[in-house]
Design a protein around this motif. Structure first.
Motif, PDB file in Angstrom:
ATOM      1  N   UNK A 114     -33.744 -32.391  23.566  1.00 44.44           N
ATOM      2  CA  UNK A 114     -34.205 -31.011  23.342  1.00 44.44           C
ATOM      3  C   UNK A 114     -35.183 -30.980  22.163  1.00 44.44           C
ATOM      4  N   UNK A 115     -36.348 -30.374  22.373  1.00 43.86           N
ATOM      5  CA  UNK A 115     -37.323 -30.258  21.285  1.00 43.86           C
ATOM      6  C   UNK A 115     -36.861 -29.190  20.290  1.00 43.86           C
ATOM      7  N   UNK A 116     -37.262 -29.378  19.027  1.00 44.80           N
ATOM      8  CA  UNK A 116     -36.712 -28.530  17.952  1.00 44.80           C
ATOM      9  C   UNK A 116     -37.230 -27.086  17.960  1.00 44.80           C
ATOM     10  N   UNK A 117     -38.430 -26.863  18.544  1.00 42.00           N
ATOM     11  CA  UNK A 117     -38.990 -25.495  18.523  1.00 42.00           C
ATOM     12  C   UNK A 117     -39.356 -25.034  19.936  1.00 42.00           C
ATOM     13  N   UNK A 118     -38.623 -25.529  20.935  1.00 46.91           N
ATOM     14  CA  UNK A 118     -38.913 -25.233  22.344  1.00 46.91           C
ATOM     15  C   UNK A 118     -39.027 -23.728  22.576  1.00 46.91           C
ATOM     16  N   UNK A 119     -40.173 -23.304  23.103  1.00 50.95           N
ATOM     17  CA  UNK A 119     -40.439 -21.897  23.457  1.00 50.95           C
ATOM     18  C   UNK A 119     -40.421 -20.930  22.283  1.00 50.95           C
ATOM     19  N   UNK A 120     -40.395 -21.409  21.069  1.00 52.77           N
ATOM     20  CA  UNK A 120     -40.457 -20.490  19.926  1.00 52.77           C
ATOM     21  C   UNK A 120     -41.930 -20.187  19.620  1.00 52.77           C
ATOM     22  N   UNK A 121     -42.176 -18.982  19.151  1.00 54.92           N
ATOM     23  CA  UNK A 121     -43.545 -18.603  18.801  1.00 54.92           C
ATOM     24  C   UNK A 121     -43.782 -18.877  17.324  1.00 54.92           C
ATOM     25  N   UNK A 122     -44.784 -19.702  17.062  1.00 54.00           N
ATOM     26  CA  UNK A 122     -45.113 -20.094  15.689  1.00 54.00           C
ATOM     27  C   UNK A 122     -46.512 -19.589  15.348  1.00 54.00           C
ATOM     28  N   UNK A 123     -46.619 -18.797  14.288  1.00 57.24           N
ATOM     29  CA  UNK A 123     -47.886 -18.229  13.805  1.00 57.24           C
ATOM     30  C   UNK A 123     -48.302 -19.009  12.563  1.00 57.24           C
ATOM     31  N   UNK A 124     -49.522 -19.537  12.558  1.00 53.73           N
ATOM     32  CA  UNK A 124     -49.985 -20.361  11.428  1.00 53.73           C
ATOM     33  C   UNK A 124     -51.331 -19.854  10.939  1.00 53.73           C
ATOM     34  N   UNK A 125     -51.408 -19.486   9.656  1.00 52.65           N
ATOM     35  CA  UNK A 125     -52.724 -19.157   9.082  1.00 52.65           C
ATOM     36  C   UNK A 125     -53.339 -20.441   8.529  1.00 52.65           C
ATOM     37  N   UNK A 126     -54.650 -20.545   8.629  1.00 54.78           N
ATOM     38  CA  UNK A 126     -55.320 -21.767   8.171  1.00 54.78           C
ATOM     39  C   UNK A 126     -55.021 -22.959   9.062  1.00 54.78           C
ATOM     40  N   UNK A 127     -54.675 -22.688  10.315  1.00 51.68           N
ATOM     41  CA  UNK A 127     -54.203 -23.751  11.216  1.00 51.68           C
ATOM     42  C   UNK A 127     -55.285 -24.612  11.847  1.00 51.68           C
ATOM     43  N   UNK A 128     -56.553 -24.355  11.513  1.00 52.01           N
ATOM     44  CA  UNK A 128     -57.627 -25.174  12.100  1.00 52.01           C
ATOM     45  C   UNK A 128     -57.907 -26.435  11.314  1.00 52.01           C
ATOM     46  N   UNK A 129     -57.345 -26.554  10.105  1.00 52.91           N
ATOM     47  CA  UNK A 129     -57.755 -27.661   9.225  1.00 52.91           C
ATOM     48  C   UNK A 129     -56.568 -28.181   8.410  1.00 52.91           C
ATOM     49  N   UNK A 130     -56.690 -29.407   7.936  1.00 55.10           N
ATOM     50  CA  UNK A 130     -55.795 -29.971   6.930  1.00 55.10           C
ATOM     51  C   UNK A 130     -54.304 -29.807   7.223  1.00 55.10           C
ATOM     52  N   UNK A 131     -53.588 -29.278   6.239  1.00 58.16           N
ATOM     53  CA  UNK A 131     -52.130 -29.141   6.336  1.00 58.16           C
ATOM     54  C   UNK A 131     -51.747 -28.221   7.495  1.00 58.16           C
TER      55      UNK A 131
END
Ligand code: NAP
Length: 253
Positions: free
Chosen positions: A1-18
């Protein structure tokens, strides 16, 4: 089982680096991803990298320093995926280095506007949604400079200390509402931020920065992503209000 299966994750600054490393790690763990960032030439390439791991990923153009844009970005995430399970508030800039007496008002407000007010703007809308759901996890990217000072970076240091204050306060306010809020404090990490800050282009400056770390190297974005997954998943259900330091020993000195 994957740890974040079907969960919605919102990330700011997600195009680069960290942020991008965290997005790819979350996609590998089965998450639906909403990437909020400034529009740049790299959007398609970065989104392709993320979608390779999980095609359920969208890009939302958003300047985190603008309150209405953060509200619209969270609304778009919820209208697309139906919920907001995990938020990573990562977007940030290094700012122009200067001693306080020489720092312009604009240099100060630019960094505070993105690195501190930007985190408040996102948290305000994330927490409103998560309180409705009675469930959610927020992870804020602070820094070792959220714990100690650093000459010529008062704006950045003040903002990152503020992010830890926001994290601890939100953890207290929402502890009984099923919402956990934690921060990560990285040492210097090898990302495009260091290039923008002219650290990578000056060998002497880069060596000086590396030598500040007892391990005598920069951190890797993947090493921060590992901590992000740890905090985002249910294994850390009793953790809230914490600031995890990942710094090659920097703060132990
Ligand atoms: P990065 O590679 O420059 O990534 C930052 C991302 O945030 C970029 O995509 C950038 O877009 C975006 N961004 C900048 N201003 C924004 C705004 N107003 N609204 C939305 N997105 C915005 O930097 P990073 O090293 O991964 O840094 C990520 C976070 O980690 C930051 O909060 C930083 O302060 C923190 N941090 C970094 C280090 C380090 O040594 N790298 C250490 C400790 C903490 P553009 O590229 O278009 O500007």
């Amino acid at each position: 089982m994957k740890k974040l299966e079907n969960r919605t994750v919102f990330i700011t600054g997600g195009l680069s680096g960290i942020g991008k490393a965290c997005a790819i790690a979350a996609a590998k763990e089965g998450a639906n991803l909403a990437i909020a960032d400034l529009k740049s030439d790299d959007v398609t390439a970065a989104m392709d990298e993320i979608k390779k791991e999980n095609p359920k990923a969208i890009f939302i153009e958003c300047d985190v320093s603008v309150f209405a844009q953060t509200q619209a970005a969270i609304e778009k995430t919820i209208s697309t995926f139906g919920s907001l399970d995990v938020a990573l508030n990562d977007a940030g800039i290094g700012g122009k280095p200067n001693k306080i007496g020489d720092m312009t008002e604009k240099d100060w407000t630019d960094v505070i506007g993105i690195n501190l007010t930007g985190v408040f703007n996102c948290m305000k809308h994330e927490l409103t949604q998560m309180a409705k759901q009675k469930k959610g996890v927020i992870i804020n990217i602070s820094s070792i400079l959220g714990k100690v000072g650093f000459a010529t970076s008062a704006h950045y240091v003040a903002a990152k200390h503020g992010v830890i204050g926001l994290t601890e306060t939100a953890a207290l306010e929402y502890a009984t509402e099923g919402i956990r809020v934690n921060a990560i404090c990285p040492g210097f990490i090898d990302t495009p931020l260091l290039t923008k800050g002219h650290i990578n282009s000056h060998a002497d400056v880069k060596k000086h920065i590396i030598d500040l770390h007892p391990m005598k190297r920069l951190g890797k974005a993947q090493e921060i992503a590992n901590a992000f997954i740890f905090l985002a998943c249910d294994e850390t259900a009793f953790m809230s209000g914490s600031s995890i330091v990942i710094d090659g020993g920097y703060l132990a000195q």
